[in-house]
Design a protein around this motif. Structure first.
Motif, PDB file in Angstrom:
ATOM      1  N   VAL A 198      45.000  60.477  33.891  1.00  0.00           N
ATOM      2  CA  VAL A 198      44.177  59.621  33.024  1.00  0.00           C
ATOM      3  C   VAL A 198      44.184  58.186  33.545  1.00  0.00           C
ATOM      4  N   PHE A 199      45.361  57.701  33.966  1.00  0.00           N
ATOM      5  CA  PHE A 199      45.445  56.358  34.547  1.00  0.00           C
ATOM      6  C   PHE A 199      44.535  56.275  35.781  1.00  0.00           C
ATOM      7  N   GLN A 200      44.616  57.269  36.652  1.00  0.00           N
ATOM      8  CA  GLN A 200      43.809  57.276  37.882  1.00  0.00           C
ATOM      9  C   GLN A 200      42.311  57.278  37.559  1.00  0.00           C
ATOM     10  N   TYR A 201      41.925  58.024  36.528  1.00  0.00           N
ATOM     11  CA  TYR A 201      40.524  58.043  36.114  1.00  0.00           C
ATOM     12  C   TYR A 201      40.078  56.641  35.669  1.00  0.00           C
ATOM     13  N   CYS A 202      40.897  56.002  34.835  1.00  0.00           N
ATOM     14  CA  CYS A 202      40.568  54.641  34.356  1.00  0.00           C
ATOM     15  C   CYS A 202      40.488  53.662  35.528  1.00  0.00           C
ATOM     16  N   ALA A 203      41.411  53.788  36.466  1.00  0.00           N
ATOM     17  CA  ALA A 203      41.426  52.903  37.635  1.00  0.00           C
ATOM     18  C   ALA A 203      40.144  53.079  38.461  1.00  0.00           C
ATOM     19  N   ARG A 204      39.741  54.322  38.660  1.00  0.00           N
ATOM     20  CA  ARG A 204      38.503  54.569  39.423  1.00  0.00           C
ATOM     21  C   ARG A 204      37.277  53.981  38.706  1.00  0.00           C
ATOM     22  N   ARG A 205      37.252  54.069  37.385  1.00  0.00           N
ATOM     23  CA  ARG A 205      36.152  53.478  36.618  1.00  0.00           C
ATOM     24  C   ARG A 205      36.085  51.965  36.872  1.00  0.00           C
ATOM     25  N   MET A 206      37.241  51.309  36.866  1.00  0.00           N
ATOM     26  CA  MET A 206      37.271  49.856  37.078  1.00  0.00           C
ATOM     27  C   MET A 206      36.963  49.489  38.531  1.00  0.00           C
ATOM     28  N   ASP A 207      37.284  50.392  39.445  1.00  0.00           N
ATOM     29  CA  ASP A 207      36.951  50.159  40.857  1.00  0.00           C
ATOM     30  C   ASP A 207      35.440  50.015  41.047  1.00  0.00           C
ATOM     31  N   GLU A 208      34.667  50.654  40.183  1.00  0.00           N
ATOM     32  CA  GLU A 208      33.199  50.557  40.254  1.00  0.00           C
ATOM     33  C   GLU A 208      32.721  49.125  40.030  1.00  0.00           C
ATOM     34  N   LEU A 209      33.533  48.306  39.347  1.00  0.00           N
ATOM     35  CA  LEU A 209      33.183  46.892  39.115  1.00  0.00           C
ATOM     36  C   LEU A 209      33.820  45.957  40.134  1.00  0.00           C
ATOM     37  N   GLY A 210      34.463  46.519  41.153  1.00  0.00           N
ATOM     38  CA  GLY A 210      35.059  45.686  42.193  1.00  0.00           C
ATOM     39  C   GLY A 210      36.557  45.481  42.061  1.00  0.00           C
ATOM     40  N   TYR A 211      37.163  46.038  41.020  1.00  0.00           N
ATOM     41  CA  TYR A 211      38.624  45.998  40.927  1.00  0.00           C
ATOM     42  C   TYR A 211      39.173  47.001  41.940  1.00  0.00           C
ATOM     43  N   THR A 212      40.340  46.742  42.465  1.00  0.00           N
ATOM     44  CA  THR A 212      40.960  47.688  43.397  1.00  0.00           C
ATOM     45  C   THR A 212      42.348  48.023  42.864  1.00  0.00           C
ATOM     46  N   ILE A 213      42.369  48.900  41.881  1.00  0.00           N
ATOM     47  CA  ILE A 213      43.621  49.217  41.201  1.00  0.00           C
ATOM     48  C   ILE A 213      44.332  50.362  41.911  1.00  0.00           C
ATOM     49  N   HIS A 214      45.553  50.078  42.305  1.00  0.00           N
ATOM     50  CA  HIS A 214      46.413  51.071  42.944  1.00  0.00           C
ATOM     51  C   HIS A 214      47.732  51.095  42.184  1.00  0.00           C
ATOM     52  N   THR A 215      48.549  52.082  42.493  1.00  0.00           N
ATOM     53  CA  THR A 215      49.824  52.176  41.786  1.00  0.00           C
ATOM     54  C   THR A 215      50.878  51.243  42.372  1.00  0.00           C
ATOM     55  N   ARG A 216      50.722  50.822  43.608  1.00  0.00           N
ATOM     56  CA  ARG A 216      51.681  49.892  44.208  1.00  0.00           C
ATOM     57  C   ARG A 216      50.937  48.999  45.174  1.00  0.00           C
ATOM     58  N   ASP A 217      50.815  47.731  44.850  1.00  0.00           N
ATOM     59  CA  ASP A 217      50.100  46.790  45.703  1.00  0.00           C
ATOM     60  C   ASP A 217      51.006  45.629  46.065  1.00  0.00           C
ATOM     61  N   TYR A 218      50.744  45.066  47.222  1.00  0.00           N
ATOM     62  CA  TYR A 218      51.425  43.857  47.654  1.00  0.00           C
ATOM     63  C   TYR A 218      50.353  42.797  47.822  1.00  0.00           C
ATOM     64  N   PHE A 219      50.346  41.805  46.936  1.00  0.00           N
ATOM     65  CA  PHE A 219      49.342  40.750  47.015  1.00  0.00           C
ATOM     66  C   PHE A 219      49.937  39.529  47.702  1.00  0.00           C
ATOM     67  N   GLU A 220      49.149  38.907  48.545  1.00  0.00           N
ATOM     68  CA  GLU A 220      49.608  37.764  49.330  1.00  0.00           C
ATOM     69  C   GLU A 220      49.529  36.458  48.539  1.00  0.00           C
ATOM     70  N   TYR A 221      50.601  35.702  48.558  1.00  0.00           N
ATOM     71  CA  TYR A 221      50.637  34.314  48.115  1.00  0.00           C
ATOM     72  C   TYR A 221      51.903  33.709  48.701  1.00  0.00           C
ATOM     73  N   ASP A 222      51.955  32.399  48.810  1.00  0.00           N
ATOM     74  CA  ASP A 222      53.082  31.736  49.472  1.00  0.00           C
ATOM     75  C   ASP A 222      54.293  31.721  48.539  1.00  0.00           C
ATOM     76  N   ARG A 223      55.214  32.645  48.748  1.00  0.00           N
ATOM     77  CA  ARG A 223      56.389  32.763  47.901  1.00  0.00           C
ATOM     78  C   ARG A 223      57.348  31.575  48.042  1.00  0.00           C
ATOM     79  N   ARG A 224      57.179  30.770  49.080  1.00  0.00           N
ATOM     80  CA  ARG A 224      58.034  29.578  49.243  1.00  0.00           C
ATOM     81  C   ARG A 224      57.779  28.566  48.129  1.00  0.00           C
ATOM     82  N   LYS A 225      56.609  28.643  47.486  1.00  0.00           N
ATOM     83  CA  LYS A 225      56.279  27.718  46.398  1.00  0.00           C
ATOM     84  C   LYS A 225      56.921  28.134  45.079  1.00  0.00           C
TER      85      LYS A 225
END
Length: 156
Positions: free
Chosen positions: A83-110
């Protein structure tokens, strides 16, 4: 400056448009933590990584908010099931990229006092204390490119 509640309302509007459920009783707040987001069912609260919110790409922030809002509606037992995967795929249609484990980039030194990083691919991990990984980074390798890691003090 970014407005968390405004982003939450934008995501909820998109979810409503796609027929994806969320629990409106859950509050959304910022927290310094290792994960991108976290859904607490007992507290009815969603935590969003403060560093990602402040320094990450806005699309990534909205994706994490959406991911956790889906969890809020489905409950603990569903986790990342069908059910989670189905909801995620629905949101992907609007440009969201929902995965179960993502690593997003930002400067962790800040955000963190200490940072472990890969000199080859640039991936970073933030730490609040001077743990063994920070003291002896040469004992660890990057999971992405197998390069020996390095450490440095953050900006805070």
């Amino acid at each position: 400056m970014r407005d968390l509640q405004k982003l939450v309302e934008e995501v909820k509007s998109d979810m409503k448009k796609m027929g994806v459920p969320y629990n409106n009783n859950f509050s959304v707040c910022l927290k310094t933590m290792g994960d991108n987001g976290q859904c607490s069912y007992t507290l009815e609260r969603i935590n969003i990584n403060k560093g990602l919110f402040e320094y990450g790409d806005i699309k990534d922030v909205k994706t994490v908010i959406c991911h956790e809002l889906i969890h809020s509606a489905l409950g603990f037992d569903e986790h990342h099931g069908d059910v989670f995967q189905y909801c995620a795929r629905r949101m992907d249609e609007l440009g969201y990229t929902i995965h179960t484990r993502d690593y997003f980039e930002y400067d962790r030194r800040k955000v963190y006092k200490y940072v472990l990083y890969c000199p080859n691919c640039g991936r970073q991990w933030g730490y609040k204390t001077k743990c063994n990984r920070i003291k002896n980074p040469d004992l660890y390798k990057c999971g992405r490119c197998d390069t020996t890691l390095k450490s440095e003090r953050g900006f805070i």
